[in-house]
Scaffold this motif. Structure first.
Motif, PDB file in Angstrom:
ATOM      1  N   LEU A   1       0.832  -1.200   0.000  1.00  5.78           N
ATOM      2  CA  LEU A   1       0.000   0.000   0.000  1.00  5.78           C
ATOM      3  C   LEU A   1       0.871   1.257   0.000  1.00  5.78           C
ATOM      4  O   LEU A   1       0.611   2.208  -0.749  1.00  5.78           O
ATOM      5  CB  LEU A   1      -0.941   0.001   1.207  1.00  5.78           C
ATOM      6  CG  LEU A   1      -2.012  -1.092   1.213  1.00  5.78           C
ATOM      7  CD1 LEU A   1      -2.776  -1.075   2.532  1.00  5.78           C
ATOM      8  CD2 LEU A   1      -2.968  -0.930   0.046  1.00  5.78           C
TER       9      LEU A   1
ATOM     10  N   GLY B   1       2.333   1.709  -3.480  1.00  2.00           N
ATOM     11  CA  GLY B   1       1.334   2.195  -4.442  1.00  2.00           C
ATOM     12  C   GLY B   1       1.031   3.673  -4.254  1.00  2.00           C
ATOM     13  O   GLY B   1       0.980   4.441  -5.216  1.00  2.00           O
ATOM     14  N   ILE B   2       0.851   4.078  -3.013  1.00  2.00           N
ATOM     15  CA  ILE B   2       0.572   5.489  -2.737  1.00  2.00           C
ATOM     16  C   ILE B   2       1.768   6.352  -3.110  1.00  2.00           C
ATOM     17  O   ILE B   2       1.608   7.429  -3.689  1.00  2.00           O
ATOM     18  CB  ILE B   2       0.164   5.676  -1.257  1.00  2.00           C
ATOM     19  CG1 ILE B   2      -1.200   5.011  -1.023  1.00  2.00           C
ATOM     20  CG2 ILE B   2       0.129   7.149  -0.875  1.00  2.00           C
ATOM     21  CD1 ILE B   2      -1.584   4.874   0.437  1.00  2.00           C
TER      22      ILE B   2
ATOM     23  N   LEU C   1      -5.066   4.092  -0.928  1.00  2.00           N
ATOM     24  CA  LEU C   1      -4.517   3.784  -2.247  1.00  2.00           C
ATOM     25  C   LEU C   1      -5.561   4.038  -3.330  1.00  2.00           C
ATOM     26  O   LEU C   1      -5.272   4.679  -4.344  1.00  2.00           O
ATOM     27  CB  LEU C   1      -4.023   2.330  -2.295  1.00  2.00           C
ATOM     28  CG  LEU C   1      -3.495   1.855  -3.645  1.00  2.00           C
ATOM     29  CD1 LEU C   1      -2.318   2.694  -4.109  1.00  2.00           C
ATOM     30  CD2 LEU C   1      -3.118   0.377  -3.568  1.00  2.00           C
TER      31      LEU C   1
ATOM     32  N   SER D   1      -5.979   7.756  -3.751  1.00  2.00           N
ATOM     33  CA  SER D   1      -4.804   8.347  -4.405  1.00  2.00           C
ATOM     34  C   SER D   1      -4.880   8.131  -5.916  1.00  2.00           C
ATOM     35  O   SER D   1      -4.615   9.039  -6.699  1.00  2.00           O
ATOM     36  CB  SER D   1      -3.509   7.741  -3.857  1.00  2.00           C
ATOM     37  OG  SER D   1      -3.376   8.036  -2.483  1.00  2.00           O
TER      38      SER D   1
END
Length: 159
Positions: free
Chosen positions: A16, A19-20, A139, A142
């Motif tokens: 996570l 990904g962010i 996520l 975002s």
């Protein structure tokens, strides 16, 4: 443009975080993108209604302490208005044209958002009636913010 996401609790899972971080990097060409974490309130597994309200109030105070008066605030709430990616993009574009360049999105903890936080929000947004872990929601949010900027830039990313 300054985009801020305030989330309750510490992000733990590496996938996570990665990904962010990727979406934050991509967003940098459009402006500042920050994730602000506020501590979640420790609570026993079984809570009375009064205890639930107390937990939400403490988390809410921490959230409100991270918001400036001039910020336009979207609170993520199940009862909020559902928007398509295109509708969110149009809303962000409209805010920018009106001079609202500081936009904040709020993701509550496992119990949701205190009424004071919802009252401070300029708009409530829902990603549907299903429940997602609030960490995963960071996520998803975002990506959707990045997608909104790509839509506004007429990029093929959205297709």
């Amino acid at each position: 443009m300054n985009i801020k996401v305030i989330g309750v609790g510490k992000l733990k899972e590496k996938y996570l975080k990665d990904g962010i971080a990727e979406y934050a990097k991509r967003m940098s060409k459009f402006g500042k993108f920050d994730i602000i974490e506020v501590p979640d309130e420790k609570a026993p597994e079984q809570l009375s209604d009064a205890q639930m309200q107390q937990v939400m109030q403490k988390e809410g105070e921490r959230i409100l302490g991270k918001i400036k008066d001039r910020e336009y605030v979207f609170a993520l709430a199940i009862k909020g208005k559902e928007r398509s990616s295109e509708e969110l993009a149009a809303e962000i574009s409209k805010l920018a044209l009106q001079g609202d360049s500081d936009i904040t999105f709020i993701i509550g903890g496992s119990l949701g958002l205190h009424p004071d936080v919802l009252a401070r929000a300029d708009a409530q947004i829902s990603f549907g009636r299903f429940t997602l872990p609030h960490q995963l929601m960071r996520l998803v949010l975002s990506e959707q913010i990045y997608r909104a900027f790509m839509i506004n830039a007429h990029s093929p990313y959205h297709k």
